[in-house]
Design a protein around this motif. Structure first.
Motif, PDB file in Angstrom:
ATOM      1  N   PRO A  35       0.807  -1.205  -0.075  1.00 18.48           N
ATOM      2  CA  PRO A  35      -0.135  -0.140   0.092  1.00 18.48           C
ATOM      3  C   PRO A  35       0.878   1.373   0.084  1.00 18.48           C
ATOM      4  N   MET A  36       0.271   2.245  -0.660  1.00 18.94           N
ATOM      5  CA  MET A  36       1.009   3.574  -0.631  1.00 18.94           C
ATOM      6  C   MET A  36       0.161   4.764  -0.231  1.00 18.94           C
ATOM      7  N   ASN A  37       0.608   5.498   0.347  1.00 23.11           N
ATOM      8  CA  ASN A  37      -0.107   6.809   0.707  1.00 23.11           C
ATOM      9  C   ASN A  37       0.424   8.003   0.072  1.00 23.11           C
ATOM     10  N   LEU A  38      -0.220   8.592  -0.833  1.00 25.55           N
ATOM     11  CA  LEU A  38       0.467   9.417  -1.966  1.00 25.55           C
ATOM     12  C   LEU A  38       0.246  10.933  -1.417  1.00 25.55           C
ATOM     13  N   GLY A  39       1.166  11.781  -1.455  1.00 21.53           N
ATOM     14  CA  GLY A  39       1.168  13.122  -1.039  1.00 21.53           C
ATOM     15  C   GLY A  39       1.042  14.182  -2.073  1.00 21.53           C
ATOM     16  N   PHE A  40       0.283  13.521  -3.193  1.00 26.07           N
ATOM     17  CA  PHE A  40       0.329  14.250  -4.485  1.00 26.07           C
ATOM     18  C   PHE A  40      -0.864  13.484  -5.384  1.00 26.07           C
ATOM     19  N   PHE A  41      -1.292  14.276  -6.454  1.00 26.43           N
ATOM     20  CA  PHE A  41      -2.276  13.619  -7.451  1.00 26.43           C
ATOM     21  C   PHE A  41      -1.692  12.801  -8.295  1.00 26.43           C
ATOM     22  N   SER A  42      -2.332  11.717  -8.534  1.00 28.69           N
ATOM     23  CA  SER A  42      -1.927  10.541  -9.191  1.00 28.69           C
ATOM     24  C   SER A  42      -3.115  10.109 -10.168  1.00 28.69           C
ATOM     25  N   ILE A  43      -2.704  10.055 -11.605  1.00 31.25           N
ATOM     26  CA  ILE A  43      -3.706   9.600 -12.608  1.00 31.25           C
ATOM     27  C   ILE A  43      -3.044   8.453 -13.388  1.00 31.25           C
ATOM     28  N   LEU A  44      -3.541   7.181 -13.165  1.00 40.57           N
ATOM     29  CA  LEU A  44      -3.097   6.122 -13.824  1.00 40.57           C
ATOM     30  C   LEU A  44      -3.991   5.622 -14.902  1.00 40.57           C
ATOM     31  N   PHE A  45      -3.116   5.396 -16.012  1.00 47.89           N
ATOM     32  CA  PHE A  45      -3.887   5.158 -17.522  1.00 47.89           C
ATOM     33  C   PHE A  45      -3.283   3.592 -17.626  1.00 47.89           C
ATOM     34  N   LYS A  46      -4.221   2.534 -17.230  1.00 45.20           N
ATOM     35  CA  LYS A  46      -3.828   1.445 -17.440  1.00 45.20           C
ATOM     36  C   LYS A  46      -4.377   0.830 -18.825  1.00 45.20           C
ATOM     37  N   THR A  47      -3.476   0.006 -19.355  1.00 48.13           N
ATOM     38  CA  THR A  47      -3.501  -0.399 -20.751  1.00 48.13           C
ATOM     39  C   THR A  47      -3.381  -2.076 -20.726  1.00 48.13           C
ATOM     40  N   GLU A  48      -3.075  -2.583 -19.828  1.00 48.77           N
ATOM     41  CA  GLU A  48      -2.827  -4.132 -19.804  1.00 48.77           C
ATOM     42  C   GLU A  48      -4.026  -5.076 -19.627  1.00 48.77           C
ATOM     43  N   ARG A  49      -4.911  -4.753 -19.422  1.00 46.31           N
ATOM     44  CA  ARG A  49      -6.101  -5.605 -18.900  1.00 46.31           C
ATOM     45  C   ARG A  49      -7.116  -5.546 -19.679  1.00 46.31           C
ATOM     46  N   VAL A  50      -7.891  -6.538 -20.073  1.00 50.71           N
ATOM     47  CA  VAL A  50      -9.452  -6.274 -20.543  1.00 50.71           C
ATOM     48  C   VAL A  50     -10.274  -6.059 -19.759  1.00 50.71           C
ATOM     49  N   CYS A  51     -11.215  -4.927 -19.975  1.00 50.48           N
ATOM     50  CA  CYS A  51     -12.174  -4.472 -18.897  1.00 50.48           C
ATOM     51  C   CYS A  51     -13.526  -4.565 -19.592  1.00 50.48           C
ATOM     52  N   PRO A  52     -14.002  -5.909 -19.201  1.00 48.43           N
ATOM     53  CA  PRO A  52     -15.352  -6.056 -19.724  1.00 48.43           C
ATOM     54  C   PRO A  52     -16.413  -5.245 -19.058  1.00 48.43           C
ATOM     55  N   ILE A  53     -17.043  -4.401 -19.974  1.00 54.57           N
ATOM     56  CA  ILE A  53     -17.998  -3.523 -19.352  1.00 54.57           C
ATOM     57  C   ILE A  53     -19.421  -3.550 -19.984  1.00 54.57           C
ATOM     58  N   LYS A  54     -20.453  -3.763 -19.084  1.00 52.43           N
ATOM     59  CA  LYS A  54     -21.791  -3.920 -20.006  1.00 52.43           C
ATOM     60  C   LYS A  54     -22.169  -2.490 -20.452  1.00 52.43           C
ATOM     61  N   TYR A  55     -22.508  -2.660 -21.730  1.00 55.18           N
ATOM     62  CA  TYR A  55     -22.972  -1.519 -22.452  1.00 55.18           C
ATOM     63  C   TYR A  55     -24.372  -0.748 -21.906  1.00 55.18           C
ATOM     64  N   GLY A  56     -24.236   0.495 -22.179  1.00 53.92           N
ATOM     65  CA  GLY A  56     -25.620   1.137 -21.977  1.00 53.92           C
ATOM     66  C   GLY A  56     -26.155   1.518 -23.394  1.00 53.92           C
ATOM     67  N   ARG A  57     -26.867   2.656 -23.351  1.00 56.32           N
ATOM     68  CA  ARG A  57     -27.698   3.152 -24.603  1.00 56.32           C
ATOM     69  C   ARG A  57     -26.788   3.007 -25.826  1.00 56.32           C
ATOM     70  N   ASN A  58     -25.510   3.376 -25.779  1.00 56.59           N
ATOM     71  CA  ASN A  58     -24.642   3.280 -26.789  1.00 56.59           C
ATOM     72  C   ASN A  58     -23.433   2.494 -26.804  1.00 56.59           C
ATOM     73  N   ASP A  59     -23.062   2.280 -27.883  1.00 55.36           N
ATOM     74  CA  ASP A  59     -21.906   1.112 -27.913  1.00 55.36           C
ATOM     75  C   ASP A  59     -20.219   1.747 -27.738  1.00 55.36           C
ATOM     76  N   TYR A  60     -19.482   1.707 -26.862  1.00 55.65           N
ATOM     77  CA  TYR A  60     -18.369   2.168 -26.981  1.00 55.65           C
ATOM     78  C   TYR A  60     -17.150   0.913 -26.620  1.00 55.65           C
ATOM     79  N   ASP A  61     -16.205   1.051 -27.071  1.00 53.24           N
ATOM     80  CA  ASP A  61     -15.173  -0.113 -26.854  1.00 53.24           C
ATOM     81  C   ASP A  61     -14.273   0.273 -25.852  1.00 53.24           C
ATOM     82  N   TYR A  62     -14.761  -0.390 -24.343  1.00 50.54           N
ATOM     83  CA  TYR A  62     -13.922  -0.398 -23.269  1.00 50.54           C
ATOM     84  C   TYR A  62     -12.887  -1.409 -23.079  1.00 50.54           C
TER      85      TYR A  62
END
Length: 292
Positions: A35-62
């Motif tokens: 675990p890490m407690n960060l003293g700053f803002f962190s934004i992580l852009f993860k690309t290594e995993r398939v993220c299956p998401i149920k679609y709503g009204r429109n189709d987007y590739d997640y």
């Protein structure tokens, strides 16, 4: 972990600016699972995993690509099998001191997604993923230049631009995710009606945004942003509006005193109800009763 340079050191990266960094995890070292407690803002852009998401009204590739926003003081960790983790993607980290004296510094709290729960990450379409990478490259370009009097303004401006794009992407997500939109507002309305017309008002007091958000397994900020997207009102304004409607209805029963109505609506003290009612309606309860 208090500084950006500590974060860079953990990944074996050079610190180009003491208050902000872009890390490409492909070139980074291994992250130990702790675990890490960060003293700053962190934004992580993860690309290594398939993220299956149920679609709503429109189709987007997640299928690959999520953004996770972590504010100062929050604890993050990677739950992995084994003892180490080698993420793929990017990280943008910036210290609050970078924002001092800037417009973004005054308005950073308006970006509610820094306090969303981890399961409320931003799931990106292919076009949105390209936009994220382009924004990161603009910031990285400035970091690789020699620091001069323009550096801070340009870096902060690019971070603000990126965050505003994320607001747009979340607005799209609120519309397309299955649990969002009119569905969640309709359920919220039903739950609120049930709460306001039951003994919960006397037992638990005035309803809170957190109470209803918990029922949807969402953070209060994420839930509030979904409601505002659909209704134009914050979740608190929505609750207060319904409470006022019931209070007005009770006013027409002359057998009830203002104090009785206040207690029935979950207010501990009649004067609190009077202050609330006047702020919402413009009249005190007695004035409203007389006018009607």
């Amino acid at each position: 972990m208090k500084t950006v340079s500590e974060y860079n050191d953990m990944f074996g990266q050079e610190t180009l600016h003491p208050l902000v960094s872009i890390i490409n995890f492909t070139d980074a070292g291994v992250l130990m699972n702790r675990p890490m407690n960060l003293g700053f803002f962190s934004i992580l852009f993860k690309t290594e995993r398939v993220c299956p998401i149920k679609y709503g009204r429109n189709d987007y590739d997640y299928q690959a690509g999520t953004l996770l926003f972590i504010g100062p003081g929050q604890v993050m960790s990677f739950e992995e099998d084994g003892t180490e983790h080698r993420p793929k993607g990017y990280a943008l980290v910036f210290h609050p001191d970078l924002l001092r004296g800037t417009y973004l510094g005054q308005h950073i709290k308006d970006y509610n997604f820094f306090s969303y729960d981890i399961h409320e990450a931003l799931h990106l379409s292919e076009e949105e993923k390209r936009s994220v990478v382009e924004n990161f490259k603009k910031i990285e370009y400035e970091l690789k230049r020699s620091i001069d009097k323009h550096s801070k303004k340009l870096i902060v401006s690019n971070i603000e631009l990126f965050l505003n794009y994320c607001v747009r992407f979340y607005d799209r997500q609120f519309t397309t995710r299955d649990y969002s939109g009119s569905g969640i507002v309709e359920k919220f309305d039903n739950l609120l009606h049930e709460y306001l017309n039951s003994e919960k008002l006397q037992d638990k007091g005035l309803p809170t945004v957190a109470y209803f958000a918990d029922g949807f397994h969402l953070s209060a900020n994420y839930f509030g942003d979904v409601v505002k997207k659909e209704t134009g009102k914050t979740a608190l304004e929505y609750i207060q509006g319904k409470l006022v409607d019931i209070a007005k209805e009770k006013m027409f029963d002359g057998r009830r005193s203002i104090s009785e109505i206040a207690f029935e609506l979950g207010f501990k003290y009649p004067q609190h109800f009077t202050r609330f009612f006047k702020n919402q309606v413009g009249f005190t309860p007695n004035e409203y009763r007389s006018l009607n």
